[in-house]
Design a protein around this motif. Structure first.
Motif, PDB file in Angstrom:
ATOM      1  N   ASN A 159       0.844  -1.198   0.000  1.00 58.04           N
ATOM      2  CA  ASN A 159       0.000   0.000   0.000  1.00 58.04           C
ATOM      3  C   ASN A 159       0.878   1.247   0.000  1.00 58.04           C
ATOM      4  O   ASN A 159       1.745   1.388  -0.848  1.00 58.04           O
ATOM      5  N   GLU A 188      -6.931  -9.673   0.684  1.00 56.93           N
ATOM      6  CA  GLU A 188      -8.246  -9.146   1.029  1.00 56.93           C
ATOM      7  C   GLU A 188      -8.714  -9.750   2.345  1.00 56.93           C
ATOM      8  O   GLU A 188      -8.420 -10.906   2.658  1.00 56.93           O
ATOM      9  N   SER A 189      -9.435  -8.953   3.121  1.00 51.07           N
ATOM     10  CA  SER A 189      -9.918  -9.394   4.423  1.00 51.07           C
ATOM     11  C   SER A 189     -11.208  -8.656   4.751  1.00 51.07           C
ATOM     12  O   SER A 189     -11.419  -7.516   4.320  1.00 51.07           O
ATOM     13  N   ARG A 239     -11.823  -7.843   7.760  1.00 51.90           N
ATOM     14  CA  ARG A 239     -11.469  -6.970   8.873  1.00 51.90           C
ATOM     15  C   ARG A 239     -11.273  -5.538   8.375  1.00 51.90           C
ATOM     16  O   ARG A 239     -10.783  -5.312   7.271  1.00 51.90           O
ATOM     17  N   LYS A 240     -11.626  -4.579   9.220  1.00 52.74           N
ATOM     18  CA  LYS A 240     -11.450  -3.184   8.844  1.00 52.74           C
ATOM     19  C   LYS A 240      -9.979  -2.776   8.893  1.00 52.74           C
ATOM     20  O   LYS A 240      -9.545  -1.907   8.125  1.00 52.74           O
ATOM     21  N   LYS A 241      -9.225  -3.379   9.801  1.00 51.39           N
ATOM     22  CA  LYS A 241      -7.808  -3.061   9.946  1.00 51.39           C
ATOM     23  C   LYS A 241      -7.006  -4.346  10.102  1.00 51.39           C
ATOM     24  O   LYS A 241      -7.485  -5.322  10.687  1.00 51.39           O
ATOM     25  N   GLU A 300      -0.979  -0.186  11.593  1.00 49.55           N
ATOM     26  CA  GLU A 300      -2.304  -0.661  11.212  1.00 49.55           C
ATOM     27  C   GLU A 300      -2.578  -0.233   9.782  1.00 49.55           C
ATOM     28  O   GLU A 300      -2.358   0.924   9.418  1.00 49.55           O
ATOM     29  N   MET A 301      -3.070  -1.170   8.965  1.00 50.39           N
ATOM     30  CA  MET A 301      -3.332  -0.865   7.569  1.00 50.39           C
ATOM     31  C   MET A 301      -4.743  -1.302   7.207  1.00 50.39           C
ATOM     32  O   MET A 301      -5.280  -2.264   7.759  1.00 50.39           O
ATOM     33  N   THR A 302      -5.331  -0.585   6.257  1.00 50.65           N
ATOM     34  CA  THR A 302      -6.685  -0.880   5.802  1.00 50.65           C
ATOM     35  C   THR A 302      -6.628  -1.784   4.578  1.00 50.65           C
ATOM     36  O   THR A 302      -6.000  -1.424   3.574  1.00 50.65           O
ATOM     37  N   PRO A 303      -7.244  -2.976   4.636  1.00 50.79           N
ATOM     38  CA  PRO A 303      -7.247  -3.841   3.456  1.00 50.79           C
ATOM     39  C   PRO A 303      -8.160  -3.272   2.368  1.00 50.79           C
ATOM     40  O   PRO A 303      -9.040  -2.461   2.665  1.00 50.79           O
TER      41      PRO A 303
END
Length: 312
Positions: A137, A271-272, A274-276, A287-290
C-alpha cells in the motif's frame, strides 16, 4: 554554503544512541571525514512521527535546492532507514547508512561496514547503487513485512528491549512468549498474480532482503534478489505446529517446517473482511486498511555503497 560544498543531512532517532555524550568524539570524527570531502553537514534528531514529517520536508528542500544534491544519511536501524528511504524513492538523492541497529540487514547486504567511521568513509567516497524496494500500500519494506503472529512478536520484543536492553535473543524469546499466551488466525483471500487462494493462517511473511532470507535458509531468497514479491504462508495455527515453526526458525531451517508454503510473484493482493490489519514492517508495527497490495519497485532507491559492492 559555498559553490563547492555539498549538503549532507544526518537523520537519527533520539533512541538510537547517536550523538550521546560518550559518542561525541566519534561524531566529531564523522564530521571531519565529511568536511574533508566538501560536505556541509547538518544533523536532525527525530523524536516522533509528526516531527519527522517536518524534518524530512526541510531536509528534502535543502538538498533539492543545491546544485549537487548531496547525501541524506539515516543513522539508526532498519526502521530509521525505512522512514528516510520512503521519501527518496525514484529521486537522484542517494541515502547513506550509519548502521546503529540490532541486525542492520540492509547495511550488511550492501557490504556497508558496521563501524561508524568506516561507514562514514563509504558515504563520503563510495559509489551509488540502485536497489529494489518492496511496497505494501502506501508503505515500503526493505527487509520484510508480515501479518498475523509476527507483529505480536515485534510488540513483545520491544517490551523485552525496554526492560532488559536490546539483545538479538529477544527475537526468539518474544516469539515463544506470544505462542504461549496468544494465537491469532487470519481468514484471508490472497491473490498471487491474479490467482486467488482462500487461506486461514496465523502468519504470512514477505521478504525483500536476500541476505536475511538466506540467513533464515528460505528458498525465496533468490526470488527476492530477482525483484519478485517473495513470501511464505503458514497453513495451520495449532500450538504444536507453531512451536515446531519457531524451533526450525532458530535452527535456520524454516523451509523444512511442515505446513509452510513459499511463493513468488509480480503482484500480491490480500483481502480481508477486517477493517484493519496489523502489519509488521522492518521491525515496526502499523495498522493498515485492506486490501493490501504488494509489489516491488525495482532499482528505485539509490544508496551509497563501497566500490565494487556485490550487486543486488
Amino acid at each position: 554554503m559555498s559553490n563547492q560544498s555539498k549538503p549532507l543531512s544526518i537523520i537519527y532517532n533520539h533512541n538510537s544512541g547517536f550523538r550521546l555524550f560518550d559518542q561525541q568524539e566519534k561524531y566529531e570524527q564523522l564530521l571531519d571525514i565529511f568536511a574533508a570531502h566538501d560536505f556541509e553537514t547538518k544533523a536532525f534528531e527525530i523524536n516522533d512521527p509528526e516531527q519527522f514529517k517536518k524534518v524530512i520536508a526541510e531536509v528534502l528542500q535543502r538538498h533539492q535546492q543545491s546544485p549537487d544534491h548531496g547525501v541524506i544519511v539515516a543513522a539508526g536501524g532498519d526502521g530509521t532507514l525505512n522512514s528516510v528511504a520512503k521519501h527518496l524513492l525514484e529521486t537522484d538523492i542517494p541515502v547513506g547508512i550509519l548502521p546503529l541497529g540490532t541486525f542492520n540487514y540492509a547495511a550488511r547486504l550492501l557490504d556497508i561496514p558496521l563501524d561508524l567511521v568506516e561507514a562514514a568513509q563509504v558515504i563520503a567516497t563510495g559509489q551509488t547503487k540502485c536497489i529494489h524496494v518492496a511496497r505494501i500500500n502506501q508503505e515500503i519494506y526493505l527487509n520484510n513485512a508480515s501479518l498475523g503472529l509476527y507483529p505480536l512478536f515485534i510488540k513483545k520484543r520491544e517490551d523485552y528491549n525496554r526492560i532488559f536492553g536490546r539483545l538479538p535473543l529477544h527475537a526468539y524469546t518474544s516469539a515463544l512468549d506470544v505462542l504461549i499466551r496468544d494465537r491469532k488466525e487470519l481468514k484471508l483471500e490472497i491473490w498471487v498474480d491474479q490467482k486467488k487462494y482462500p487461506v486461514k493462517t496465523p502468519l504470512i511473511f514477505f521478504g525483500n532482503n536476500p541476505l536475511q532470507l538466506a540467513d533464515m535458509k528460505m528458498r525465496i531468497a533468490q526470488a527476492a534478489e530477482q525483484g519478485k514479491v517473495a513470501g511464505v504462508v503458514v497453513s495451520k495455527s495449532d500450538k504444536l505446529t507453531l512451536f515446531k515453526l519457531v524451533y526450525q526458525l532458530i535452527r535456520g531451517k524454516i523451509d523444512q517446517a511442515s505446513n509452510v508454503y513459499s511463493f513468488a510473484a509480480d503482484q500480491v493482493r490480500i483481502e480481508s473482511k477486517r477493517k484493519k490489519l496489523m502489519v509488521a514492517i522492518d521491525g515496526e508495527t502499523v495498522e493498515m486498511t485492506p486490501p493490501l497490495n504488494i509489489s516491488v519497485l525495482k532499482n528505485s532507491l539509490s544508496v551509497m555503497v563501497p566500490h565494487d559492492s556485490a550487486s543486488l
